[in-house]
Design a protein around this motif. Structure first.
Motif, PDB file in Angstrom:
ATOM      1  N   ILE A   1       0.841  -1.204   0.000  1.00 39.63           N
ATOM      2  CA  ILE A   1       0.000   0.000   0.000  1.00 39.63           C
ATOM      3  C   ILE A   1       0.871   1.247   0.000  1.00 39.63           C
ATOM      4  CG2 ILE A   1      -1.733   1.318   1.274  1.00 39.63           C
ATOM      5  CD1 ILE A   1      -2.588  -1.394   2.535  1.00 39.63           C
ATOM      6  N   ILE A   2       1.878   1.249   0.863  1.00 40.17           N
ATOM      7  CA  ILE A   2       2.739   2.423   0.966  1.00 40.17           C
ATOM      8  C   ILE A   2       3.467   2.666  -0.354  1.00 40.17           C
ATOM      9  CG2 ILE A   2       4.805   3.348   2.106  1.00 40.17           C
ATOM     10  CD1 ILE A   2       3.835   1.803   4.636  1.00 40.17           C
ATOM     11  N   GLY A   3       3.924   1.586  -0.983  1.00 43.81           N
ATOM     12  CA  GLY A   3       4.632   1.738  -2.254  1.00 43.81           C
ATOM     13  C   GLY A   3       3.720   2.129  -3.394  1.00 43.81           C
ATOM     14  N   GLY A   4       2.443   1.823  -3.274  1.00 41.37           N
ATOM     15  CA  GLY A   4       1.502   2.079  -4.371  1.00 41.37           C
ATOM     16  C   GLY A   4       1.050   0.751  -4.948  1.00 41.37           C
ATOM     17  N   LEU A   5      -0.244   0.445  -4.784  1.00 49.73           N
ATOM     18  CA  LEU A   5      -0.762  -0.858  -5.214  1.00 49.73           C
ATOM     19  C   LEU A   5      -0.451  -1.129  -6.674  1.00 49.73           C
ATOM     20  CD1 LEU A   5      -4.261  -0.978  -3.481  1.00 49.73           C
ATOM     21  CD2 LEU A   5      -2.359  -2.549  -3.115  1.00 49.73           C
ATOM     22  N   GLY A   6       0.172  -2.259  -6.927  1.00 50.25           N
ATOM     23  CA  GLY A   6       0.431  -2.669  -8.299  1.00 50.25           C
ATOM     24  C   GLY A   6       1.795  -2.279  -8.826  1.00 50.25           C
ATOM     25  N   SER A   7       2.489  -1.398  -8.118  1.00 53.28           N
ATOM     26  CA  SER A   7       3.788  -0.941  -8.596  1.00 53.28           C
ATOM     27  C   SER A   7       4.901  -1.845  -8.065  1.00 53.28           C
ATOM     28  CB  SER A   7       4.026   0.500  -8.152  1.00 53.28           C
ATOM     29  OG  SER A   7       5.401   0.794  -8.212  1.00 53.28           O
ATOM     30  N   VAL A   8       5.657  -2.446  -8.987  1.00 55.29           N
ATOM     31  CA  VAL A   8       6.730  -3.359  -8.593  1.00 55.29           C
ATOM     32  C   VAL A   8       7.839  -2.586  -7.880  1.00 55.29           C
ATOM     33  CG1 VAL A   8       8.452  -4.981  -9.441  1.00 55.29           C
ATOM     34  CG2 VAL A   8       6.179  -4.963 -10.449  1.00 55.29           C
ATOM     35  N   GLY A   9       8.208  -1.429  -8.449  1.00 57.81           N
ATOM     36  CA  GLY A   9       9.220  -0.594  -7.802  1.00 57.81           C
ATOM     37  C   GLY A   9       8.733  -0.096  -6.455  1.00 57.81           C
ATOM     38  N   GLY A  10       7.457   0.267  -6.399  1.00 61.19           N
ATOM     39  CA  GLY A  10       6.864   0.755  -5.153  1.00 61.19           C
ATOM     40  C   GLY A  10       6.932  -0.293  -4.052  1.00 61.19           C
ATOM     41  N   ALA A  11       6.743  -1.561  -4.432  1.00 59.06           N
ATOM     42  CA  ALA A  11       6.799  -2.634  -3.431  1.00 59.06           C
ATOM     43  C   ALA A  11       8.172  -2.673  -2.777  1.00 59.06           C
ATOM     44  CB  ALA A  11       6.481  -3.978  -4.098  1.00 59.06           C
ATOM     45  N   VAL A  12       9.221  -2.452  -3.590  1.00 59.41           N
ATOM     46  CA  VAL A  12      10.579  -2.453  -3.047  1.00 59.41           C
ATOM     47  C   VAL A  12      10.755  -1.282  -2.081  1.00 59.41           C
ATOM     48  CG1 VAL A  12      13.023  -2.324  -3.616  1.00 59.41           C
ATOM     49  CG2 VAL A  12      11.465  -3.597  -5.111  1.00 59.41           C
ATOM     50  N   ILE A  13      10.254  -0.111  -2.472  1.00 59.49           N
ATOM     51  CA  ILE A  13      10.351   1.062  -1.584  1.00 59.49           C
ATOM     52  C   ILE A  13       9.582   0.800  -0.293  1.00 59.49           C
ATOM     53  CG2 ILE A  13       9.845   3.522  -1.351  1.00 59.49           C
ATOM     54  CD1 ILE A  13       9.929   3.692  -4.416  1.00 59.49           C
ATOM     55  N   GLY A  14       8.382   0.222  -0.422  1.00 57.67           N
ATOM     56  CA  GLY A  14       7.583  -0.097   0.754  1.00 57.67           C
ATOM     57  C   GLY A  14       8.324  -1.028   1.699  1.00 57.67           C
ATOM     58  N   ALA A  15       9.058  -1.996   1.123  1.00 56.70           N
ATOM     59  CA  ALA A  15       9.810  -2.938   1.956  1.00 56.70           C
ATOM     60  C   ALA A  15      10.933  -2.223   2.703  1.00 56.70           C
ATOM     61  CB  ALA A  15      10.384  -4.056   1.088  1.00 56.70           C
ATOM     62  N   LEU A  16      11.551  -1.232   2.041  1.00 55.75           N
ATOM     63  CA  LEU A  16      12.615  -0.465   2.713  1.00 55.75           C
ATOM     64  C   LEU A  16      12.047   0.224   3.945  1.00 55.75           C
ATOM     65  CD1 LEU A  16      14.554   1.192  -0.259  1.00 55.75           C
ATOM     66  CD2 LEU A  16      14.981  -0.966   0.908  1.00 55.75           C
ATOM     67  N   VAL A  17      10.807   0.736   3.826  1.00 52.85           N
ATOM     68  CA  VAL A  17      10.196   1.438   4.954  1.00 52.85           C
ATOM     69  C   VAL A  17       9.795   0.442   6.048  1.00 52.85           C
ATOM     70  CG1 VAL A  17       8.244   2.862   5.698  1.00 52.85           C
ATOM     71  CG2 VAL A  17       9.327   3.282   3.469  1.00 52.85           C
ATOM     72  N   VAL A  18       8.999  -0.561   5.656  1.00 53.77           N
ATOM     73  CA  VAL A  18       8.360  -1.415   6.671  1.00 53.77           C
ATOM     74  C   VAL A  18       9.345  -2.404   7.303  1.00 53.77           C
ATOM     75  CG1 VAL A  18       6.552  -3.132   7.058  1.00 53.77           C
ATOM     76  CG2 VAL A  18       6.107  -1.159   5.617  1.00 53.77           C
ATOM     77  N   PHE A  19      10.198  -3.032   6.508  1.00 55.89           N
ATOM     78  CA  PHE A  19      11.179  -3.962   7.077  1.00 55.89           C
ATOM     79  C   PHE A  19      12.485  -3.255   7.428  1.00 55.89           C
ATOM     80  CE2 PHE A  19      10.153  -8.708   6.103  1.00 55.89           C
ATOM     81  CZ  PHE A  19       9.016  -8.599   6.882  1.00 55.89           C
ATOM     82  N   GLY A  20      12.746  -2.141   6.755  1.00 55.55           N
ATOM     83  CA  GLY A  20      14.009  -1.448   6.981  1.00 55.55           C
ATOM     84  C   GLY A  20      14.014  -0.660   8.271  1.00 55.55           C
ATOM     85  N   LEU A  21      12.915   0.018   8.529  1.00 52.02           N
ATOM     86  CA  LEU A  21      12.869   0.924   9.670  1.00 52.02           C
ATOM     87  C   LEU A  21      13.203   0.251  11.016  1.00 52.02           C
ATOM     88  CD1 LEU A  21      12.373   3.925   9.811  1.00 52.02           C
ATOM     89  CD2 LEU A  21      10.001   3.460  10.377  1.00 52.02           C
ATOM     90  N   PRO A  22      12.564  -0.880  11.365  1.00 51.89           N
ATOM     91  CA  PRO A  22      12.908  -1.480  12.653  1.00 51.89           C
ATOM     92  C   PRO A  22      14.371  -1.888  12.721  1.00 51.89           C
ATOM     93  CG  PRO A  22      11.471  -2.942  11.389  1.00 51.89           C
ATOM     94  CD  PRO A  22      11.503  -1.630  10.679  1.00 51.89           C
ATOM     95  N   GLN A  23      14.925  -2.354  11.595  1.00 49.20           N
ATOM     96  CA  GLN A  23      16.320  -2.766  11.571  1.00 49.20           C
ATOM     97  C   GLN A  23      17.243  -1.579  11.807  1.00 49.20           C
ATOM     98  OE1 GLN A  23      17.636  -5.914  11.006  1.00 49.20           O
ATOM     99  NE2 GLN A  23      15.566  -6.713  11.230  1.00 49.20           N
TER     100      GLN A  23
END
Lengths: 348, 252, 292
Positions: free
Chosen positions: A269-291
């Motif tokens: 959702i954060i990356g933008g539904l349907g966007s492959v590049g957006g999914a990667v950005i979303g992962a940086l935020v959601v999995f990256g932030l706690p790390q």
């Protein structure tokens, strides 16, 4: 992004292990796990419009399959196969598990499907605990086999030095994950631009119209579930390699639980539904932030008592979901083009 | 193409009778209009032909093929193309992307083939054909623009282009003139005539605009309250007393 | 036989609580077509307020505060967030509620820390023996309260202006607006009602009798079982919510005893899956018809 822009990005990602300490590399690897899983989910939920909260379950399927296929014969069930074959096998088994959900996915639409898929997480929770010969059980878990590529181990074994930097397990896993992510990204980008991608979007936007154009709606839904599950399965294999243990969850809030499914949905959702590049950005935020917050925690001095990096990250991504839906339905992927557009407007 | 024959088709939703013992035949290469007041059952009729609704009784055949035994996507693959009343396109995709969906049954390849770029030659060839169809309909200049950004008239034509992209032998058009102004309607009428003559495709047309229908149709079937009340050439139908009473009388 | 009867009684008691949760869920869905993923957090919020106020003002007053707070929180979520994004479709709004759920739940769990407190009602953990059957007072009270509330709901939806407006909007939004029904009021009242019901449900959930566990993340996951209850019955059917709730309670009780506690959690979801395969819109739900 244009093709040329990928070259510096690629060079930086390849050089990072020579400069970064192991904890930072581990954090980066974790983000890559998220990115692979999120790409799969954005195809399912964003491209084909099928909500799924079962991503955590398919991670568990992939993780367990790899461990069983590559594991030694012993206390637990193990087939002792070559790790690369096991990885491919685990991805295939995850895809089949997704396909097995087709009778439900084909009939149940949208939100109904999201809730129906939640049942798989609970099924996984139960099976993870009950099938100890496969998963090792909740108390001890089970060690996964070291990944090897044509005999080359992705562990600390053997000496390999590049530019004066020893390339040990963490560095090797970085390159492995980077290669897997690049492959996952490249395949998804290609697929969405071709026939299958159009069929997915048609099913999302209007099932009747899709069928009138010759698209087999049920089959298309089953196929996108299979593809998405395969991605989740790969992310699951990466997860056991990252933790270096397969440990089934004790409650539905765990590595393979509801919260993980929601975290993946948040990335998408954060990356933008349907966007492959957006999914990667979303992962940086959601999995990256706690790390990253954990790595900085001593310097920051914020985290006292009950305020943990994981908690802060949950707040951030919870809020990010709300903000994206309210203000930027295209997600972060839509922000770039919008800013570009505004700048162009201001200039003229 | 072979004949499309509807025989004694009835369709009920609970107690509501949408179609009541409908029979008519669409001949190869003809331009056949289906008219009637609102709620007469025209769209239901289309949905039965394309397999979205299953009639309670009757048969629908294309040549020897029994359409009622087929899932909607199979019906489409037999050469029945359809354009929708509300266009039913993907607003975020480009016109080309939308039209290319029509090539689905004519192409091959799933996730891996697409992902590995094995289908790029096929994609290029079919994109070229899709552009050709768009040029034919006069929307060639808009193919690469997102659909949501274009005027309604262009979207309507894009929908027809998508239906033509399936290379149909029978084209179902559901109120193509709805929402268009007089000039656009006249252009559309010419376009439909061309589709029939240049491409040799039979057209089954649901339409409200009587002028459009009477000007171009070879055959007209009139529905009222789910029944066929007249079936013949435009000249016959126009003078039919039942039709005048049920439909034309109301509008004039 | 006694065992079976005992299980049925337990199942009914739990089912009554699930019915309350599922009803709230369905009321929101009927009014707005939004699936509220934040339902679990409303449950936790109500329970948390009971917990922090009960030592000061007594349990009964605390319970009322908890119920009202859960209702007001639901109303606030609707007014401040969902109502602000009028153009967003129900799908996106459902996703939005996931974000809301994460924030509220994580904050309450943080505040609870490692404690798993019961919210200590007057009748908890004092079972009655009746002819070989153990009757838990929490179950009995829950059954009674649910019966009264559900009856009141059905009467209200049939005979009051509010109920008629609600049903009209569920039937056809545009037509309802044309005859002067204020859609925003109906929507807001649906959320308020759902929140109140969640606040009532938690009083029974975080007890020794119901789950053997106090307020915790587990409470949230018990509330998740309202999903299968609502879906099983049919998301747009209030009758379905009641039947679904009771079904989930019974499946839970039976599978806990006959299979295992660990399996019971999965069992209710598996039953839902089977029902969905046979009836994609649930037992009492209306099937979507294709419109093109």
């Amino acid at each position: 992004m244009s093709r040329l822009a990928w070259i510096p990005v690629g060079i930086v990602l390849l050089l990072l292990p020579l400069y970064l300490e192991a904890p930072w590399l581990k954090a980066g690897q974790y983000m890559m796990i998220g990115a692979v899983g999120a790409i799969g989910l954005t195809l399912l939920t964003g491209q084909a419009g099928q909500l799924s909260l079962a991503h955590g379950f398919f991670l568990l399927v992939g993780a367990t399959s790899y461990t069983v296929l590559a594991g030694p014969k012993g206390d637990h069930l193990g087939l002792g196969l070559d790790p690369l074959i096991s990885l491919v096998g685990a991805v295939a088994i995850s895809a089949l598990a997704g396909m097995a959900f087709a009778p439900v996915a084909g009939r149940v639409r949208g939100i109904y499907l999201g809730v129906a898929s939640l049942s798989l997480v609970f099924l996984g929770l139960y099976l993870g605990q009950a099938a100890e010969s496969l998963t090792g059980g909740t108390s001890t878990g089970r060690d996964p086999a070291t990944f090897k590529l044509f005999g080359f181990p992705f562990s600390n074994e053997g000496d390999l030095v590049v530019a004066g930097v020893p390339i040990r397990g963490t560095e090797r896993i970085w390159y492995l994950f980077l290669a897997l992510l690049a492959l996952a990204y490249w395949l998804a980008r290609g697929a969405v631009r071709t026939r299958i991608g159009r069929a997915w979007r048609a099913v999302r936007d209007n099932e009747a119209a899709a069928a009138a154009m010759g698209v087999d709606v049920r089959r298309t839904k089953a196929s996108v579930f299979a593809v998405s599950s395969a991605y989740a399965g790969l992310a699951g294999v990466m997860t056991v390699l990252w933790f270096d243990i397969l440990k089934p969850d004790e409650s539905e809030y765990g590595t393979y639980g509801v919260n993980t499914s929601i975290a993946f949905l948040a990335m998408v959702i954060i990356g933008g539904l349907g966007s492959v590049g957006g999914a990667v950005i979303g992962a940086l935020v959601v999995f990256g932030l706690p790390q990253v917050l954990t790595l900085y925690s001593t310097d920051l001095g914020w985290f006292t008592g009950s305020v943990t990096p994981v908690l802060v990250s949950s707040f951030v991504y919870g809020a990010a979901i709300v903000l994206v839906v309210l203000f930027e339905p295209g997600g972060l992927a839509a922000v770039g083009p919008r800013v570009k557009h505004r700048i162009r407007e201001l200039r003229s | 193409m072979t004949e499309l024959v509807l025989q004694n088709v009835s369709l009920r939703f609970g107690g509501l009778i949408a179609l009541d013992d409908i029979s008519f035949t669409v001949s190869p290469g003809s331009l056949h209009a289906l008219i009637g007041p609102n709620g007469a059952g025209k769209s239901s009729c289309f949905n039965v032909i394309s397999g979205l609704y299953r009639p309670t009784a009757g048969t629908v055949r294309l040549g020897v093929q029994d359409l009622l035994r087929l899932a909607p996507h199979r019906v489409a693959r037999l050469g029945i193309g359809r354009a929708f009343q509300n266009t039913a396109l993907s607003p975020h995709s480009t016109v080309l992307d939308n039209v290319l969906l029509g090539r689905h049954a004519l192409t091959r390849g799933g996730f891996l083939a697409g992902g590995l770029r094995l289908t790029s030659r096929q994609e290029r060839l079919h994109a070229a054909r899709a552009r050709e169809i768009c040029d034919f309909l006069g929307i060639g200049a808009s193919v690469d623009r997102p659909l949501g950004a274009l005027p309604y008239g262009v979207a309507k034509l894009a929908d027809i282009a998508r239906a033509l992209a399936t290379e149909p032998s029978l084209l179902l058009l559901d109120e193509p003139a709805a929402g268009l102004n007089t000039d656009e309607t006249a252009e559309l009428a010419a376009m439909i005539g061309q589709i029939r003559t240049d491409l040799d495709i039979a057209v089954l047309l649901v339409e409200h605009d009587m002028e459009l229908v009477m000007g171009i149709a070879d055959q007209v079937t009139v529905l009222d309250f789910g029944r066929v009340i007249a079936d013949g050439t435009p000249a016959d139908v126009q003078t039919d007393p039942d039709v005048v009473k049920a439909y034309l009388g109301v509008t004039t | 036989m006694t065992t079976f009867l005992q299980l049925m009684v337990n199942g009914l008691g739990k089912g009554a609580v699930f019915a309350l949760l599922a009803l709230g869920f369905v009321v929101i869905y009927k009014a707005t077509e939004v699936v509220n993923f934040a339902h679990g957090s409303l449950v936790l919020f109500g329970g948390y307020l009971v917990l922090v106020t009960k030592d000061h003002i007594g349990w009964a007053a605390a319970a009322i505060i908890g119920i009202l707070s859960a209702g007001l929180l639901a109303l606030a979520v609707e007014r401040l967030l969902l109502a602000r994004s009028r153009h967003a479709d129900p799908f996106s709004l459902a996703l939005l509620t996931i974000g809301v759920d994460v924030i509220i739940t994580e904050e309450i769990i943080r505040r609870l820390g490692v404690s798993v407190p019961f919210i200590g009602d007057a009748w908890d953990a004092k079972p009655i023996q009746l002819g070989g059957i153990t009757l838990f007072r929490t179950h009995l009270v829950a059954l009674l309260v649910a019966t009264v509330l559900i009856t009141a709901f059905f009467l209200a939806s049939r005979y009051t202006n509010w109920g008629i407006a609600m049903r009209a909007q569920a039937e056809n939004r545009e037509a309802a607006a044309l005859v002067g029904i204020r859609s925003s009021r109906v929507t807001a009242s649906a959320w308020l009602l759902a929140g109140l019901l969640a606040g009532i449900a938690v009083l029974f959930i975080a007890t020794q009798d119901f789950s053997g566990a106090g307020l915790s993340r587990g409470t949230h996951s018990i509330a998740l079982a309202a999903f299968p209850a609502a879906i099983l019955g049919g998301l747009d059917s209030t009758v379905g919510a009641i039947v679904g709730g009771v079904a989930v309670g019974l499946v839970d009780a039976l599978s806990t005893y006959y299979v295992s506690f660990a399996f019971a959690k999965s069992a209710v979801f598996l039953v839902m899956l089977v029902v969905l395969v046979v009836r994609p819109a649930g037992l009492f739900g209306t099937r979507e018809t294709t419109r093109v």
